[in-house]
Every structure is written in C-alpha cells, then in structure tokens.
Design a protein around this motif. Structure first.
Motif, PDB file in Angstrom:
ATOM      1  N   GLN A   1     -10.742  -6.153  10.079  1.00 30.19           N
ATOM      2  CA  GLN A   1     -10.235  -6.435  11.418  1.00 30.19           C
ATOM      3  C   GLN A   1      -9.466  -5.291  12.052  1.00 30.19           C
ATOM      4  OE1 GLN A   1      -7.941 -10.034  10.974  1.00 30.19           O
ATOM      5  NE2 GLN A   1      -9.740 -11.332  11.114  1.00 30.19           N
ATOM      6  N   HIS A   2      -8.774  -4.503  11.248  1.00 30.35           N
ATOM      7  CA  HIS A   2      -7.877  -3.497  11.802  1.00 30.35           C
ATOM      8  C   HIS A   2      -8.348  -2.084  11.450  1.00 30.35           C
ATOM      9  CE1 HIS A   2      -5.163  -6.744  12.781  1.00 30.35           C
ATOM     10  NE2 HIS A   2      -5.136  -7.124  11.518  1.00 30.35           N
TER      11      HIS A   2
ATOM     12  N   SER B   1       1.032  -8.246  11.149  1.00 24.02           N
ATOM     13  CA  SER B   1       0.180  -9.444  11.258  1.00 24.02           C
ATOM     14  C   SER B   1      -0.045 -10.094   9.902  1.00 24.02           C
ATOM     15  CB  SER B   1      -1.166  -9.076  11.896  1.00 24.02           C
ATOM     16  OG  SER B   1      -1.974  -8.328  10.999  1.00 24.02           O
ATOM     17  N   PHE B   2       0.227  -9.348   8.827  1.00 20.58           N
ATOM     18  CA  PHE B   2       0.094  -9.907   7.480  1.00 20.58           C
ATOM     19  C   PHE B   2       1.354 -10.666   7.065  1.00 20.58           C
ATOM     20  CE2 PHE B   2      -2.974  -6.420   7.593  1.00 20.58           C
ATOM     21  CZ  PHE B   2      -4.104  -7.040   7.070  1.00 20.58           C
ATOM     22  N   TYR B   3       2.411 -10.575   7.901  1.00 17.94           N
ATOM     23  CA  TYR B   3       3.638 -11.339   7.675  1.00 17.94           C
ATOM     24  C   TYR B   3       3.562 -12.594   8.535  1.00 17.94           C
ATOM     25  CZ  TYR B   3       6.205  -7.244   5.800  1.00 17.94           C
ATOM     26  OH  TYR B   3       6.641  -6.177   5.061  1.00 17.94           O
TER      27      TYR B   3
ATOM     28  N   VAL C   1       5.914  -7.449   1.286  1.00 16.58           N
ATOM     29  CA  VAL C   1       4.682  -6.694   1.512  1.00 16.58           C
ATOM     30  C   VAL C   1       4.892  -5.224   1.184  1.00 16.58           C
ATOM     31  CG1 VAL C   1       3.001  -5.949   3.246  1.00 16.58           C
ATOM     32  CG2 VAL C   1       3.873  -8.287   3.281  1.00 16.58           C
TER      33      VAL C   1
ATOM     34  N   LYS D   1       2.061  -9.306  -1.404  1.00 16.22           N
ATOM     35  CA  LYS D   1       0.888  -8.813  -0.665  1.00 16.22           C
ATOM     36  C   LYS D   1       0.935  -7.290  -0.611  1.00 16.22           C
ATOM     37  CE  LYS D   1      -0.673 -11.128   2.850  1.00 16.22           C
ATOM     38  NZ  LYS D   1      -2.073 -11.403   2.452  1.00 16.22           N
ATOM     39  N   THR D   2      -0.234  -6.666  -0.775  1.00 21.27           N
ATOM     40  CA  THR D   2      -0.350  -5.211  -0.649  1.00 21.27           C
ATOM     41  C   THR D   2      -1.411  -4.884   0.388  1.00 21.27           C
ATOM     42  OG1 THR D   2       0.300  -4.819  -2.959  1.00 21.27           O
ATOM     43  CG2 THR D   2      -0.899  -3.050  -1.838  1.00 21.27           C
ATOM     44  N   ILE D   3      -1.060  -3.998   1.319  1.00 22.39           N
ATOM     45  CA  ILE D   3      -1.986  -3.551   2.366  1.00 22.39           C
ATOM     46  C   ILE D   3      -2.323  -2.092   2.102  1.00 22.39           C
ATOM     47  CG2 ILE D   3      -2.353  -3.258   4.847  1.00 22.39           C
ATOM     48  CD1 ILE D   3       0.069  -5.223   5.211  1.00 22.39           C
TER      49      ILE D   3
ATOM     50  N   VAL E   1       0.090  -4.183  10.702  1.00 18.24           N
ATOM     51  CA  VAL E   1       0.777  -4.395   9.427  1.00 18.24           C
ATOM     52  C   VAL E   1       1.549  -5.706   9.455  1.00 18.24           C
ATOM     53  CG1 VAL E   1       2.588  -3.542   7.878  1.00 18.24           C
ATOM     54  CG2 VAL E   1       0.933  -1.937   8.866  1.00 18.24           C
TER      55      VAL E   1
ATOM     56  N   ASP F   1      -5.476  -6.339   0.933  1.00 16.29           N
ATOM     57  CA  ASP F   1      -5.804  -6.211   2.356  1.00 16.29           C
ATOM     58  C   ASP F   1      -6.012  -4.739   2.699  1.00 16.29           C
ATOM     59  OD1 ASP F   1      -5.592  -9.008   3.395  1.00 16.29           O
ATOM     60  OD2 ASP F   1      -3.593  -8.815   2.527  1.00 16.29           O
TER      61      ASP F   1
END
Length: 228
Positions: free
Chosen positions: A203-204, A221-223, A3, A163-165, A219, A183
């Motif tokens: 959501q966040h 939570s995406f893992y 991530v 994944k990128t947040i 953060v 995200d």
C-alpha cells in the motif's frame, strides 16, 4: 502497541546503489575474479557476503572467512578512495529519521552491505550512527540480518516490539519482509518495481522522503488510532 522501523541503506536511505555495485565489481577484478553480474537476481541471497562467496567458490577452492574479511576491507577502501565524494542521501532521509525520533519511534538499520561500507555511507550522509546496525558481515541471508536488527533493537530500546515495519528499495526487501511476516514500505522511482509492488498489494510506496509528513503518516497508519 510498540513499533520498530527497520531501514535498508543502499537505495533506501543513501543514493549509493550504483557506486556500491561499481566498487564491488572493481574489487572482484582486483581479486582476479570475474566481475559482478548485471543480473543480481542470479545470486541466491542479495547480500555482499553471499554474492562474494558464490563468485569466489565458483572459481576457487580455498575459501575462508578471512578472504571475505579481506574483500570487505578492500571494498570499504575502494569506496572511500574513489567514490566517497559521490555519497549522498535519498532526498529527505536525514530529516525523516530526525522526525521519527521526535515522535519517539525507534529505528534500526538492516543492510545487505558489508559493515565497513555501510557505516561509511551513514556517516557521510550525517545519518544517526547510534541506531542498531545489522549487516552482511555477520550473515549471508537478508532474513537473518533483519532478525538480528530486531534482536539488537530489543536490547537497545529495552522492549519487545509488537510490530516491525521494513523500509526497502528492492524486490528482495519486500520479499524478506513477507518471509518474516513483517510490514513493508517501499522507496523507489523504478516503474517496473512499482508495478510488482502494486500486484503484491503493497500500500505504501514513496519516491523519497521529500514529503516526510506523508511518509510519517504511512508509518503511523500501523498504529491504531494514531495520526500526525
């Protein structure tokens, strides 16, 4: 899963939205142009380079990239001379970035600001200067800026991210993330924006990073299966 976290700067990590706009407005006037519209949503792309080009080409026909570079230099100088003592972080930002590093989570910056002002703000807030930094000095569209930050991160961290947040403080930030299929985590105190993000089922959202453990938990939570 690998991530990457990509941060906007103004309003997201540094409390500099108002001073940046004021400085931008002043430099526009010094160039003999009308000032910055209070309705920034009127501009096609919410980036320094695009907004300056839109305003300039609406009133003059001698546009060159050198003119944009000169504007960037004057903007950085104006901020440094008139507003530098007002540059501060969004509460808890530095500690949060340090926590990300301690958790082994890589991050980068992707900002609609020109490079010079962006670097000045990061430096004055004692935020890490060795993370990839993508700015409006190279691109007009925010999507291209974020994509470049990801590409530079692939090189720096020697990995492809699954994944990128994105962290941001504006509707243009969440829109960019959505356009790129990424995200998003919001940072804001604006009630109108909070309502819009709620409607978009984001959501966040956090006021700042004071409760950095809660932000970090968002953060993580995406893992799958990873928690603090």
């Amino acid at each position: 899963m690998s991530v990457l976290v990509v941060f906007d700067i103004d309003g997201t990590l540094t409390d500099t939205v108002t001073l940046h706009r004021k400085s931008f407005h002043e430099v526009l006037i010094s160039f003999g142009l009308p000032g910055l519209s209070p309705e920034v949503k009127e501009y096609k792309h919410h980036t320094d380079s695009n907004i300056f080009k839109e305003i300039y080409t609406s009133f003059r026909d001698d546009w060159t990239e050198e003119i944009s570079k000169k504007f960037e230099e004057e903007l950085a100088r104006n901020i440094k001379e008139k507003f530098q003592n007002r540059i501060s972080e969004i509460s808890g930002a530095r500690v949060f970035l340090e926590k990300l590093r301690s958790e082994g989570i890589p991050f980068a910056y992707a900002t609609g600001s020109f490079y010079g002002p962006a670097f000045l703000k990061l430096k004055d807030c004692d935020l890490p200067l060795d993370a990839p930094l993508a700015t409006a000095s190279s691109f007009y569209e925010r999507e291209s800026i974020v994509q470049f930050a990801i590409e530079e991160s692939n090189k720096k961290y020697s990995k492809q991210f699954s994944k990128t947040i994105c962290f941001g403080d504006g509707i243009w930030d969440s829109k960019t993330a959505r356009n790129l299929g990424l995200d998003f985590i919001g940072i804001t105190e604006d009630h109108e924006l909070l309502s819009k993000w709620k409607e978009q089922k984001i959501q966040h959202v956090f006021r700042d990073y004071s409760d950095y453990l809660s932000v970090l938990s968002a953060v993580l939570s995406f893992y799958p299966g990873k928690r603090i």
